[in-house]
Design an enzyme around this catalytic site. Structure first.
Site, PDB file in Angstrom:
ATOM      1  N   GLU A   1      19.456  38.932  48.647  1.00  0.00           N
ATOM      2  CA  GLU A   1      18.314  38.221  49.547  1.00  0.00           C
ATOM      3  C   GLU A   1      17.040  39.123  49.643  1.00  0.00           C
ATOM      4  O   GLU A   1      16.266  38.773  50.419  1.00  0.00           O
ATOM      5  CB  GLU A   1      18.884  38.004  51.093  1.00  0.00           C
TER       6      GLU A   1
ATOM      7  N   HIS B   1      20.150  39.744  58.035  1.00  0.00           N
ATOM      8  CA  HIS B   1      20.798  38.879  57.798  1.00  0.00           C
ATOM      9  C   HIS B   1      22.297  38.757  57.976  1.00  0.00           C
ATOM     10  O   HIS B   1      22.974  39.743  57.492  1.00  0.00           O
ATOM     11  CB  HIS B   1      20.435  37.976  56.386  1.00  0.00           C
TER      12      HIS B   1
ATOM     13  N   HIS C   1      26.177  36.508  59.405  1.00  0.00           N
ATOM     14  CA  HIS C   1      26.974  35.512  59.465  1.00  0.00           C
ATOM     15  C   HIS C   1      27.825  35.099  60.846  1.00  0.00           C
ATOM     16  O   HIS C   1      28.828  35.321  60.794  1.00  0.00           O
ATOM     17  CB  HIS C   1      27.979  35.136  58.497  1.00  0.00           C
TER      18      HIS C   1
ATOM     19  N   HIS D   1      24.913  28.646  57.345  1.00  0.00           N
ATOM     20  CA  HIS D   1      24.890  29.777  56.435  1.00  0.00           C
ATOM     21  C   HIS D   1      24.956  31.130  57.327  1.00  0.00           C
ATOM     22  O   HIS D   1      25.945  31.716  57.562  1.00  0.00           O
ATOM     23  CB  HIS D   1      23.859  30.055  55.479  1.00  0.00           C
TER      24      HIS D   1
HETATM   25  O1  2HA Z   1      24.352  39.247  50.727  1.00  0.00           O
HETATM   26  O2  2HA Z   1      24.893  36.871  52.733  1.00  0.00           O
HETATM   27  O3  2HA Z   1      23.329  35.303  51.806  1.00  0.00           O
HETATM   28  C1  2HA Z   1      25.381  38.348  50.944  1.00  0.00           C
HETATM   29  C2  2HA Z   1      24.763  37.077  51.697  1.00  0.00           C
HETATM   30  C3  2HA Z   1      23.718  36.110  51.186  1.00  0.00           C
HETATM   31 ZN    ZN Z   2      24.399  35.032  53.756  1.00  0.00          ZN
END
Ligand code: 2HA
Ligand code: ZN
Length: 273
Positions: free
Chosen positions: A123, A146, A148, A218
């Protein structure tokens, strides 16, 4: 947190502290179940902690194209989680789960400075585009995260929640601290391919109004002055999502705080809206 003795961090306590925060957050992400396998990424602008000696070490890799143009980041240094590296490994040894990179004078490529030739996150185009945008806007932000978060991502699979500010008000209304500690709420970026420039562009559009944005189906992308603060914003939002889902699991729609109660929070905490 264990720091390898040979690492560039061993003689640089301020840099070690900053990267230590990244390691601490990486551990939280793993413990929360938000960082399966290589999921998620972190970049921090560490230029202020880089001395002349570190700035002049020969590169261990690169130059490599970033995949985005970031002219305002020429000569700046970033700590980046490595692509295909696990957050849980970064937590115990940040300099093998990530690396320090320098953006080249062309504003289009980077080289790896230390410790090992660990290629940065997939990313990188979105992360560095966002850091470039911080500079353009004169913002004091240094960290991008970032991840999840399970409950927030689950909520992004329900179309009505993706309308502007629907989730923001719903999450704020679950527990008073949410608005106090994530005062701009949650922006939404409709689904785009992970790592794409379109995802980066959509993210920057939403960051005009929010510090945390949802990438539909995502994850989330959060920014702040340091990585711990970025993590805290995601943590309070996901806690609110868990409260909402717990109420639904008990069979009822939670009442939520009223708009008047939320307005009172804004007044008392001096929040923007
Ligand atoms: O790096 O989460 O979106 C792994 C991720 C990509
Ligand atoms: Zn990701």
């Amino acid at each position: 947190m264990v720091i390898n003795d040979n690492s560039v961090l061993s003689s640089r306590p301020a840099l070690a502290d900053e990267i230590g925060k990244v390691a601490e957050v990486a551990g939280y992400l793993w413990e929360k179940g938000w960082a399966e396998r290589n999921g998620g990424n972190i970049t921090v602008n560490i230029t202020e902690f880089v001395d002349d000696a570190l700035a002049s070490v020969p590169p261990v890799g690169g130059p490599v194209a970033i995949g985005a143009e970031v002219p305002l980041l020429k000569g700046e240094f970033f700590f980046c989680k490595g692509t295909n590296r696990r957050m849980r490994d970064l937590a115990s040894d940040p300099m093998s789960g990530g690396s320090i990179i320098r953006v080249m004078e062309d504003g289009l490529s980077y080289e790896i400075v230390a410790d090992a030739a660990v290629k940065p996150t997939s990313e990188l185009p979105s992360h560095l585009s966002v850091h470039n945008w911080f500079k353009a806007k004169g913002l004091p932000y240094k960290a991008s995260l970032h991840t999840h978060p399970i409950e927030l991502v689950a909520m992004s699979h329900h179309r009505p929640f993706l309308e502007k500010d629907v989730l923001t008000y719903l999450l704020w209304s679950m527990i008073p601290e949410t608005k106090a500690f994530c005062p701009k709420g949650l922006g939404i970026v409709p689904y785009e391919l992970p790592g794409s420039l379109k995802l980066a562009e959509g993210t920057i559009r939403e960051l005009e109004d929010y510090d945390v944005v949802m990438w539909e189906k995502h994850g989330v992308f959060a920014v702040d002055e340091d990585i711990m603060k970025a993590f805290d914003q995601v943590d309070v939002l996901n806690k609110a999502a868990q409260i909402y889902m717990s109420a639904r699991a008990m069979g009822f729609e939670p009442a939520g705080m009223t708009r008047a109660q939320m307005a009172e929070i804004s007044e008392v905490f001096h929040l923007p809206k």
